[in-house]
Design an enzyme around this catalytic site. Structure first.
Site, PDB file in Angstrom:
ATOM      1  N   ARG A 167     -35.041 -43.231  37.549  1.00  0.00           N
ATOM      2  CA  ARG A 167     -34.028 -43.566  37.102  1.00  0.00           C
ATOM      3  C   ARG A 167     -33.233 -45.498  36.409  1.00  0.00           C
ATOM      4  NH1 ARG A 167     -31.452 -41.270  42.893  1.00  0.00           N
ATOM      5  NH2 ARG A 167     -29.122 -40.731  41.604  1.00  0.00           N
ATOM      6  N   CYS A 219     -32.336 -41.690  45.813  1.00  0.00           N
ATOM      7  CA  CYS A 219     -33.711 -40.698  46.019  1.00  0.00           C
ATOM      8  C   CYS A 219     -34.312 -40.572  44.182  1.00  0.00           C
ATOM      9  CB  CYS A 219     -32.443 -38.816  45.605  1.00  0.00           C
ATOM     10  SG  CYS A 219     -31.546 -39.064  47.018  1.00  0.00           S
ATOM     11  N   ASP A 243     -26.696 -31.926  41.546  1.00  0.00           N
ATOM     12  CA  ASP A 243     -26.600 -31.814  43.422  1.00  0.00           C
ATOM     13  C   ASP A 243     -26.652 -30.160  43.385  1.00  0.00           C
ATOM     14  OD1 ASP A 243     -24.855 -34.839  42.700  1.00  0.00           O
ATOM     15  OD2 ASP A 243     -26.747 -34.519  42.494  1.00  0.00           O
ATOM     16  N   ARG A 268     -27.303 -38.865  55.129  1.00  0.00           N
ATOM     17  CA  ARG A 268     -26.195 -39.514  53.980  1.00  0.00           C
ATOM     18  C   ARG A 268     -25.163 -38.627  53.565  1.00  0.00           C
ATOM     19  NH1 ARG A 268     -30.023 -41.585  49.444  1.00  0.00           N
ATOM     20  NH2 ARG A 268     -28.432 -42.222  49.040  1.00  0.00           N
ATOM     21  N   LYS A 303     -18.585 -37.935  48.200  1.00  0.00           N
ATOM     22  CA  LYS A 303     -19.044 -38.678  48.664  1.00  0.00           C
ATOM     23  C   LYS A 303     -18.774 -39.632  47.359  1.00  0.00           C
ATOM     24  CE  LYS A 303     -23.310 -38.768  48.436  1.00  0.00           C
ATOM     25  NZ  LYS A 303     -24.420 -39.528  47.973  1.00  0.00           N
ATOM     26  N   ASN A 304     -19.146 -39.035  46.608  1.00  0.00           N
ATOM     27  CA  ASN A 304     -19.730 -39.402  45.517  1.00  0.00           C
ATOM     28  C   ASN A 304     -18.272 -39.811  44.291  1.00  0.00           C
ATOM     29  OD1 ASN A 304     -22.104 -39.008  45.585  1.00  0.00           O
ATOM     30  ND2 ASN A 304     -22.779 -37.517  44.369  1.00  0.00           N
TER      31      ASN A 304
HETATM   32  C1  EPZ Z   1     -24.794 -39.703  40.069  1.00  0.00           C
HETATM   33  O1  EPZ Z   1     -26.466 -40.563  40.392  1.00  0.00           O
HETATM   34  C2  EPZ Z   1     -24.818 -39.054  41.668  1.00  0.00           C
HETATM   35  N1  EPZ Z   1     -25.384 -40.131  42.909  1.00  0.00           N
HETATM   36  C3  EPZ Z   1     -25.822 -38.492  42.174  1.00  0.00           C
HETATM   37  O2  EPZ Z   1     -25.660 -37.160  43.240  1.00  0.00           O
HETATM   38  C4  EPZ Z   1     -26.183 -37.149  40.968  1.00  0.00           C
HETATM   39  O3  EPZ Z   1     -26.921 -36.666  40.834  1.00  0.00           O
HETATM   40  C5  EPZ Z   1     -25.662 -37.734  39.413  1.00  0.00           C
HETATM   41  O4  EPZ Z   1     -24.969 -38.730  39.524  1.00  0.00           O
HETATM   42  C6  EPZ Z   1     -25.658 -36.981  38.138  1.00  0.00           C
HETATM   43  O5  EPZ Z   1     -24.687 -36.046  38.531  1.00  0.00           O
HETATM   44  C7  EPZ Z   1     -24.353 -40.955  42.674  1.00  0.00           C
HETATM   45  O6  EPZ Z   1     -22.709 -40.801  42.865  1.00  0.00           O
HETATM   46  C8  EPZ Z   1     -24.164 -41.882  43.778  1.00  0.00           C
HETATM   47  P1  EPZ Z   1     -26.356 -40.930  36.362  1.00  0.00           P
HETATM   48  P2  EPZ Z   1     -26.287 -41.297  39.095  1.00  0.00           P
HETATM   49  O7  EPZ Z   1     -26.262 -42.363  35.992  1.00  0.00           O
HETATM   50  O8  EPZ Z   1     -25.575 -42.872  38.924  1.00  0.00           O
HETATM   51  C9  EPZ Z   1     -30.366 -40.425  33.065  1.00  0.00           C
HETATM   52  C10 EPZ Z   1     -26.482 -37.069  45.097  1.00  0.00           C
HETATM   53  O9  EPZ Z   1     -27.647 -36.018  45.589  1.00  0.00           O
HETATM   54  N2  EPZ Z   1     -29.680 -42.215  33.008  1.00  0.00           N
HETATM   55  O10 EPZ Z   1     -25.761 -39.939  36.126  1.00  0.00           O
HETATM   56  O11 EPZ Z   1     -27.750 -42.019  39.070  1.00  0.00           O
HETATM   57  C11 EPZ Z   1     -30.664 -40.971  34.567  1.00  0.00           C
HETATM   58  O12 EPZ Z   1     -32.591 -40.842  34.082  1.00  0.00           O
HETATM   59  C12 EPZ Z   1     -26.889 -37.396  43.811  1.00  0.00           C
HETATM   60  O13 EPZ Z   1     -25.856 -37.366  46.210  1.00  0.00           O
HETATM   61  C13 EPZ Z   1     -30.293 -43.043  32.148  1.00  0.00           C
HETATM   62  O14 EPZ Z   1     -31.536 -42.504  31.165  1.00  0.00           O
HETATM   63  O15 EPZ Z   1     -26.853 -40.244  37.902  1.00  0.00           O
HETATM   64  C14 EPZ Z   1     -30.734 -39.496  34.613  1.00  0.00           C
HETATM   65  O16 EPZ Z   1     -32.258 -38.958  34.350  1.00  0.00           O
HETATM   66  C15 EPZ Z   1     -28.006 -37.330  43.781  1.00  0.00           C
HETATM   67  N3  EPZ Z   1     -30.197 -44.443  31.743  1.00  0.00           N
HETATM   68  C16 EPZ Z   1     -29.699 -38.893  34.286  1.00  0.00           C
HETATM   69  O17 EPZ Z   1     -29.535 -39.790  33.375  1.00  0.00           O
HETATM   70  C17 EPZ Z   1     -28.898 -45.340  32.387  1.00  0.00           C
HETATM   71  O18 EPZ Z   1     -28.790 -46.065  31.612  1.00  0.00           O
HETATM   72  C18 EPZ Z   1     -28.528 -38.828  35.105  1.00  0.00           C
HETATM   73  O19 EPZ Z   1     -28.419 -40.433  35.612  1.00  0.00           O
HETATM   74  C19 EPZ Z   1     -28.352 -44.016  33.387  1.00  0.00           C
HETATM   75  C20 EPZ Z   1     -28.982 -42.579  33.635  1.00  0.00           C
END
Ligand code: EPZ
Length: 432
Positions: free
Chosen positions: A122, A117, A306, A398, A22-23
């Site tokens: 976020r 989620c 995840d 989802r 999915k991701n």
């Molecule tokens: C992606 O979310 C995935 N979603 C998430 O999977 C997954 O948990 C996550 O990556 C980590 O692997 C999709 O791919 C659609 P991040 P994303 O940007 O992109 C902080 C699932 O169950 N951060 O790596 O939102 C943020 O707060 C979902 O399939 C900032 O501080 O993850 C978080 O603590 C849930 N500033 C951490 O980084 C930013 O500008 C990780 O976020 C961006 C992120």
């Protein structure tokens, strides 16, 4: 209000094939906005987030044709910039990849703030930092993110303050048609980042270093269509691995890349299971004794966040106290309250859950609080004594294609029932 009902206590046995990731599918779908040509995407998972994302592209003027259950043809030639529908975009997080792809193709972007989620804050500050470093002027008012540039993004060097999958992807999308070269430092290294880079390179992009923490993107003038197959879903695979270990069964999971699952395999073996690896499959054998162990989630190649809720269920069965620390999100333990309803003894202190194992779980009515928490409740139902009823299962769907059918094929006593919505049944009563 559809539900999943499970009679627990049956060890899973047999073979199950996982679908496309999915991701990885989501960023690749939104990356098609950069390409004024036909793209054939194969091994695409049949899950709600994917079908919603395809609808979002259709709303914007893309042509999206279903070729078969796992293949679509996407042609974004006719896409109109800034026309995604707010009510659709707000349903998921991945819609924010439209920012990078609109900016990359049109030199500007207009997208509503995404949903996703609830894991505490976020933020998208690193996405904004990336767009600004590429010459964008970013405005985040009235619930939208607007990015404008003089003549399109200009290549630059970006150093992320935190490792972020989303921002790494968004900057790749914005930079691939930019003037000049972009270097992303402290980039995320997930397999789906590599998959996106491979897709874009197949379409004519010049991206190197994906999978390491330094990614270089040399801007090109135009991209062309291609045919591309999505990588297998390591989180779906990991979920079935944990289910096999937790139920004390023996399951072969096919269409996997074992390398992607290394951290999960190691953790399962620490907990007493056996994991045998083959070219494109793993076999997981559970034991009657689950050993306590500790885990901390980290960006890839660390233990994936995840997979955190699923492992917590296994550790509820362990012979002692285990510590689970969430290293990626502010909070990702909302599912603990649901496990406590099933008899688990877990205390959450900030980003750490202390799990006192050694107790049987008992079936109960519970809810899926988010996608991975929901599938963790399915695993809990599989191991609990008695019957478990899970509601809000649309959240599970989802990211999981036919999880009920796949578990039934492994011997689970599980079914999906369509319960009338209480308001609906009220209306029916009044009407009769
Ligand atoms: C992606 O979310 C995935 N979603 C998430 O999977 C997954 O948990 C996550 O990556 C980590 O692997 C999709 O791919 C659609 P991040 P994303 O940007 O992109 C902080 C699932 O169950 N951060 O790596 O939102 C943020 O707060 C979902 O399939 C900032 O501080 O993850 C978080 O603590 C849930 N500033 C951490 O980084 C930013 O500008 C990780 O976020 C961006 C992120």
């Amino acid at each position: 209000m559809d539900k999943i009902i499970i009679n627990g206590g049956v060890p899973l046995r047999g073979t199950v094939e996982v679908g496309g990731m999915k991701n990885a599918a989501l960023p690749i779908i939104y990356a098609c906005v950069l390409i004024e040509d036909k793209c054939i995407i194969e091994n695409i998972p049949n899950v709600r987030d994917v079908s919603l994302s395809l609808d979002i592209l259709r709303d914007m003027g893309a042509s999206v044709k279903t070729i078969n259950k796992s293949t679509v043809e996407i042609d974004c030639t006719g896409v109109r910039q800034g026309t995604s529908k707010v009510e659709q975009v707000q349903k998921i997080r991945a819609s924010y990849y439209l920012l990078g792809s609109e900016l990359g193709r049109f030199g500007k972007a207009h997208v509503a703030y995404p949903g996703g989620c609830d894991f505490g804050g976020r933020p998208i500050d690193q996405h904004i930092k990336g767009f600004e470093t590429l010459g964008g002027v970013v405005n985040t008012e009235s619930g939208h993110v607007d990015v404008t540039t003089e003549n399109g993004p200009v290549g630059a060097n970006i150093f992320f303050d935190v490792v972020t999958v989303g921002a790494t992807i968004n900057v790749m999308l914005a930079a691939v048609l930019a003037e000049g070269t972009t270097v992303i430092d402290n980039a995320a290294r997930e397999p789906h980042i590599v998959d996106l880079a491979n897709f874009l390179n197949t379409c004519g992009a010049k991206i190197t270093g994906a999978g390491t923490d330094v990614i270089k993107i040399k801007g090109v003038n135009k991209l062309h269509g291609c045919t591309y197959a999505i990588i297998p879903d390591m989180i779906e695979a990991g979920t079935f691995m944990v289910a096999a270990a937790a139920t004390g069964g023996c399951v072969k999971i096919t269409n996997v890349i074992p390398k992607h699952l290394e951290s999960v395999s190691v953790k399962l073996e620490e907990a007493g299971a056996t994991v045998d690896e083959f070219d494109d499959a793993v076999v997981v054998t559970g034991r009657s004794i689950v050993r306590k162990t500790n885990l901390k989630t980290h960006p890839y190649p660390g233990f994936p966040t995840d997979m955190q809720p699923q492992m917590a269920v296994l550790l509820c069965l362990a012979n002692g106290v285990s510590y689970v620390s969430e290293g990626v999100y502010e909070k990702r333990f909302r599912y603990v309250e649901e496990l406590i309803k099933m008899g688990a003894t877990i205390k959450v202190d900030g980003r750490t859950a202390v799990i006192e194992g050694g107790k049987e779980l008992s079936g109960a009515p519970v809810i899926a609080v988010d996608l991975r928490a929901g599938v963790a409740m399915v695993i809990a139902g599989l191991v609990a004594q008695g019957t478990t009823e899970i509601s809000d299962i649309h959240l599970i769907e989802r990211g999981y294609d036919d999880v009920v059918g796949k578990l039934r094929s492994l011997g689970a006593e599980i079914k999906r029932v369509s319960a009338p919505d209480p308001e609906e049944s009220e209306l029916i009563k009044k009407a009769n």
